[in-house]
Write a protein that holds these residues in place. Structure first.
Motif, mmCIF file in Angstrom:
data_model
loop_
_atom_site.group_PDB
_atom_site.id
_atom_site.type_symbol
_atom_site.label_atom_id
_atom_site.label_comp_id
_atom_site.label_asym_id
_atom_site.label_seq_id
_atom_site.Cartn_x
_atom_site.Cartn_y
_atom_site.Cartn_z
ATOM 1 N N ARG A 13 -22.664 -39.343 27.436
ATOM 2 C CA ARG A 13 -22.864 -40.230 28.584
ATOM 3 C C ARG A 13 -23.545 -41.551 28.261
ATOM 4 N NH1 ARG A 13 -24.557 -35.411 32.708
ATOM 5 N NH2 ARG A 13 -22.434 -34.634 32.986
ATOM 6 N N ILE B 26 -15.624 -42.723 36.142
ATOM 7 C CA ILE B 26 -15.400 -42.151 37.467
ATOM 8 C C ILE B 26 -14.074 -42.778 37.901
ATOM 9 C CG2 ILE B 26 -16.197 -41.929 39.846
ATOM 10 C CD1 ILE B 26 -19.059 -42.399 38.791
ATOM 11 N N ASN C 96 -18.002 -38.023 31.559
ATOM 12 C CA ASN C 96 -18.156 -38.220 32.990
ATOM 13 C C ASN C 96 -19.609 -38.000 33.366
ATOM 14 O OD1 ASN C 96 -18.438 -35.434 33.114
ATOM 15 N ND2 ASN C 96 -16.553 -35.073 34.192
ATOM 16 N N CYS D 172 -22.606 -34.301 38.333
ATOM 17 C CA CYS D 172 -21.957 -34.124 39.633
ATOM 18 C C CYS D 172 -22.587 -34.970 40.735
ATOM 19 C CB CYS D 172 -21.929 -32.657 40.013
ATOM 20 S SG CYS D 172 -23.548 -31.861 39.960
ATOM 21 N N THR E 141 -24.341 -37.724 40.518
ATOM 22 C CA THR E 141 -24.117 -39.148 40.259
ATOM 23 C C THR E 141 -22.695 -39.541 40.627
ATOM 24 O OG1 THR E 141 -25.727 -39.108 38.469
ATOM 25 C CG2 THR E 141 -24.164 -40.937 38.483
ATOM 26 N N ALA E 142 -21.728 -38.734 40.218
ATOM 27 C CA ALA E 142 -20.327 -39.047 40.506
ATOM 28 C C ALA E 142 -20.070 -39.094 42.009
ATOM 29 C CB ALA E 142 -19.416 -38.027 39.840
#
Length: 187
Positions: free
Chosen positions: A101, A110, A126, A129, A131-132
């Protein structure tokens, strides 16, 4: 779009199982789905929306036969194997751990926000969870109003520790309710 050969490493864990469900629910075009795990699970059969699939023992060589490989594994595992799987025109590897990351040479993607970062990338990181999900919701606001500062607090659930964490929460709660000693191994 032609169907793809897809592999999921860590397929028997909580994230791997959710990936299988998401691929099916989103109608991702799959020609063949290969589920990889450790020796402990290899050879067992997993009932999925794609039918019953035999779990394969993970190897770099078998993963390289796919078009896409999702890594639902620890950061340590991802650091050891992700680049080997993707090397020399290998499959596109999408890592769900935190391993890549913060590495400038690995795009943090994303798809709803920066899909252009996918172009030419063989290894993709990615965000976590929360943050996305927050970024997808906040992106339209940011593009219109230029958010300059945002403070968010998140509290990870037992699911953040995967299937073992969720199992321990269930068994620990049951033990406590029955007046028994709670045995903690994950937490």
């Amino acid at each position: 779009m032609s169907p793809f050969k897809v592999g999921i490493v860590g397929a028997t864990g909580a994230v791997g199982l959710e990936l299988i469900k998401c691929l099916y629910d989103r109608k991702f075009p799959i020609d063949s789905l290969h589920l990889y795990a450790s020796i402990k699970s290899s050879g067992s059969k997993l009932s999925t929306s794609y039918g019953e699939i035999t779990i394969e023992l993970f190897s770099v060589e078998s993963c390289r036969l796919n078009d896409f490989v999702f890594l639902a594994v620890s950061g340590e595992f991802a650091l050891e194997y992700a680049e080997k799987i993707a090397a020399d025109n290998g499959p596109i590897v999408i890592d769900n751990s935190s391993a890549f990351r913060y590495m400038d040479h690995i795009p943090l993607v994303i798809p709803e926000i920066n899909p252009h970062k996918l172009i030419g990338s063989k290894l993709i990181a990615n965000p976590n969870c929360t943050t996305a999900i927050a970024a997808v919701a906040l992106w339209p606001i940011h593009t219109k109003y230029a958010i300059t500062k945002l403070i968010i607090s998140t509290y990870q659930a037992a699911s953040g520790a995967g299937a073992e964490g969720m199992d321990e929460l269930l068994s620990g709660t049951q033990a406590k309710l029955e007046g028994n000693v709670v045995d903690n191994k994950v937490f």
